[in-house]
Enzyme design. Structure first.
Site, mmCIF file in Angstrom:
data_model
loop_
_atom_site.group_PDB
_atom_site.id
_atom_site.type_symbol
_atom_site.label_atom_id
_atom_site.label_comp_id
_atom_site.label_asym_id
_atom_site.label_seq_id
_atom_site.Cartn_x
_atom_site.Cartn_y
_atom_site.Cartn_z
ATOM 1 N N GLY A 85 6.523 -87.279 32.254
ATOM 2 C CA GLY A 85 7.049 -88.113 33.337
ATOM 3 C C GLY A 85 7.523 -87.214 34.479
ATOM 4 N N ILE A 165 0.093 -93.164 25.461
ATOM 5 C CA ILE A 165 1.144 -93.475 24.490
ATOM 6 C C ILE A 165 1.023 -94.923 24.013
ATOM 7 C CG2 ILE A 165 3.654 -93.674 24.154
ATOM 8 C CD1 ILE A 165 3.932 -91.240 26.074
ATOM 9 N N ARG A 248 11.199 -94.930 30.215
ATOM 10 C CA ARG A 248 12.273 -94.465 31.103
ATOM 11 C C ARG A 248 13.322 -95.562 31.224
ATOM 12 N NH1 ARG A 248 10.813 -90.055 30.483
ATOM 13 N NH2 ARG A 248 10.189 -88.483 32.019
ATOM 14 N N ASP A 272 15.201 -95.639 23.556
ATOM 15 C CA ASP A 272 15.310 -94.177 23.481
ATOM 16 C C ASP A 272 15.736 -93.629 24.841
ATOM 17 O OD1 ASP A 272 14.994 -91.589 22.251
ATOM 18 O OD2 ASP A 272 13.132 -91.352 23.377
ATOM 19 N N HIS A 296 17.202 -90.168 23.852
ATOM 20 C CA HIS A 296 15.984 -89.645 24.478
ATOM 21 C C HIS A 296 15.357 -88.497 23.650
ATOM 22 C CE1 HIS A 296 13.780 -89.236 28.602
ATOM 23 N NE2 HIS A 296 12.962 -88.978 27.584
ATOM 24 N N GLY A 298 12.310 -89.065 22.045
ATOM 25 C CA GLY A 298 10.944 -89.519 21.762
ATOM 26 C C GLY A 298 9.978 -88.387 21.463
ATOM 27 N N SER A 299 10.054 -87.328 22.217
ATOM 28 C CA SER A 299 9.128 -86.200 22.015
ATOM 29 C C SER A 299 9.778 -85.089 21.182
ATOM 30 C CB SER A 299 8.707 -85.627 23.374
ATOM 31 O OG SER A 299 9.839 -85.098 24.052
HETATM 32 C C1 DGY Z 1 8.576 -86.897 29.113
HETATM 33 O O1 DGY Z 1 7.951 -85.855 28.909
HETATM 34 O O2 DGY Z 1 8.504 -87.501 30.178
HETATM 35 C C2 DGY Z 1 9.395 -87.432 28.004
HETATM 36 O O3 DGY Z 1 10.283 -88.412 28.426
HETATM 37 C C3 DGY Z 1 10.118 -86.327 27.260
HETATM 38 O O4 DGY Z 1 10.485 -86.855 26.019
#
Ligand code: DGY
Length: 331
Positions: A85, A165, A248, A272, A296, A298-299
Site C-alpha cells: 500500500g 489478496i 486500510r 487488522d 496491523h 496482516g503481513s
Molecule cells: C502493506 O504492505 O501495505 C501492508 O499493509 C503491510 O502489512
C-alpha cells in the site's frame, strides 16, 4: 554494486534480520543512515535525516509528501516503501519531481490472506468472547446454546477488491464450503473468477452489502475508496454479517462503524487496520465483544516481512543507480 558515486541512503527503521545484515555489511559507494529505534521515526528527525538522500527506504508509517521531498532535496531519485500500500505517499509530488516509487507487491498476498481468514473465522466463531470467558472464569458446563457462532458452509461471501489478496482470500474461503462469491471493484475480473473457480458474480456495492453473509475488504485506500464503509453502508448489511477489514483503516468511517455496532446492526467484526494506528486503548471500538481488533499484523510473518524488506532494498538500490525499479508502484 559497482560504479556508484557516493550516494546517501536513508532507511527509516531496523529491518528483519537477513535484510538488516545486508545493510550492516553495506553497499559499495552508499552511505547508509538509519533510524534504528523501535518506533516510527519522528517527523522532525525524518525531515532532518532526509536531507541530501539519494534514496529513502521507508515504511507505511512514514508520510512522504512535498515537505519531506523538499527537505530531502533535488538529488532524491527514489522512494522505496516496504509495503504494497502507498496511501502514505503523495504520488503526484513524486511524479512531478521524477522520483521513482517502489513497492512490495505479491510477496505479502498469502500472509495477508491468511490473516483475513483468521479474522473471518475468529469473528464468526466468537473467538474473543470464548477466550475472555475462559480467562474470566465464565466457562460453565457445556451448553447447547452458549456462544453460538456461524459457519461459512453454503454462505455468500462478498469481496471488495478482487485483486491479488482478494483472490487469495477467495481461494481459502472456498475450501470452507462457501456457496457463492459476489465481488465489487473497478471492473469484472473473469481471469480471477476462473482462477478461484466456483460461483462468482460482479455486483454493485449495494447488492454486495445486502446479499453478503461475510464481507472481506481487500481493496486499496484511495480518494475514491476513503470512508466507503460508513454508517449508511453498515445499515444495508445483514444484521448477522461478518465484516472483516485487513486493507486500510481509512476505508472505514470508524464513527459509523461504532454507531452500527452500538445499535446491534452487525453480527461480528474483525479488523487488522484502524484509524489511528495504534488504536487508543480507550477507543469504544474495543468495548464490543463481537469486534476483534488486531494490531496491523496482516503481513506479519518472518518469511513475508523478509521478502518485503529484500524487495524494498532492491528497489532502492536500483533507483539510486538510476535504473528501472524491479517493482515500481505503477505496474
Ligand atoms: C502493506 O504492505 O501495505 C501492508 O499493509 C503491510 O502489512
Amino acid at each position: 554494486m559497482t560504479d556508484l558515486q557516493r550516494s546517501k541512503l536513508l532507511v527509516t527503521r531496523t529491518l528483519p534480520r537477513l535484510s538488516q545484515a545486508r545493510l550492516d555489511k553495506g553497499f559499495d559507494g552508499v552511505d547508509i543512515v538509519q533510524w534504528k529505534e523501535d518506533r516510527a521515526i519522528p517527523r522532525q528527525e525524518f525531515l532532518k535525516l532526509a536531507k541530501g538522500a539519494d534514496g529513502i527506504l521507508c515504511l507505511l508509517t512514514d508520510k512522504i509528501d512535498a515537505e519531506l521531498l523538499d527537505a530531502a532535496g533535488p538529488q532524491l531519485k527514489v522512494v522505496s516503501t516496504m509495503s504494497v500500500g502507498y496511501d502514505h505517499v503523495t504520488v503526484s509530488e513524486l511524479e512531478a519531481r521524477k522520483i521513482a516509487l517502489g513497492i512490495t507487491p505479491g510477496v505479502l498476498t498469502e500472509a495477508t490472506a491468511d490473516t483475513t481468514v483468521l479474522l473471518v473465522l475468529s469473528a464468526a466463531r466468537r473467538l474473543r468472547e470464548g477466550v475472555d470467558a475462559v480467562i474470566q472464569g465464565k466457562w460453565g458446563t457445556w451448553s447447547p446454546t452458549w456462544l453460538l457462532g456461524s459457519q461459512l458452509t453454503d454462505k455468500t461471501v462478498g469481496i471488495v477488491g478482487l485483486g491479488r489478496i482478494g483472490v487469495a482470500v477467495a481461494k481459502r474461503l472456498k475450501a470452507f464450503g462457501v456457496q457463492k462469491f459476489v465481488y465489487h471493484g473497478t471492473r469484472p475480473k473473469k481471469d480471477a473468477e476462473k482462477e478461484v473457480g466456483g460461483e462468482f458474480e460482479f455486483v454493485d456495492m449495494d447488492r454486495l452489502l445486502k446479499e453478503s453473509d461475510v464481507i472481506c475488504v481487500c481493496c486499496a485506500l484511495t480518494d475514491k475508496t476513503k470512508n466507503m464503509f460508513n454508517y449508511e453502508a453498515f445499515s444495508k448489511m445483514k444484521d448477522t454479517v461478518v465484516f472483516v477489514n485487513t486493507a486500510r483503516g481509512g476505508l472505514v468511517e470508524q464513527d459509523g462503524l461504532i454507531r452500527a455496532l452500538r445499535e446491534g446492526k452487525l453480527g461480528s467484526v474483525g479488523l487488522d487496520v484502524t484509524v489511528p494506528e495504534p488504536l487508543p486503548t480507550d477507543s469504544e471500538l474495543l468495548s464490543f465483544p463481537n469486534c476483534i481488533v488486531l494490531p496491523h499484523i496482516g503481513s506479519g510473518t518472518l518469511e513475508t516481512r523478509t521478502a518485503m524488506s529484500e524487495i524494498a532494498i532492491e528497489n532502492v538500490l536500483s533507483g539510486i543507480k538510476g535504473e528501472r525499479l524491479p517493482h515500481p508502484h505503477d505496474e
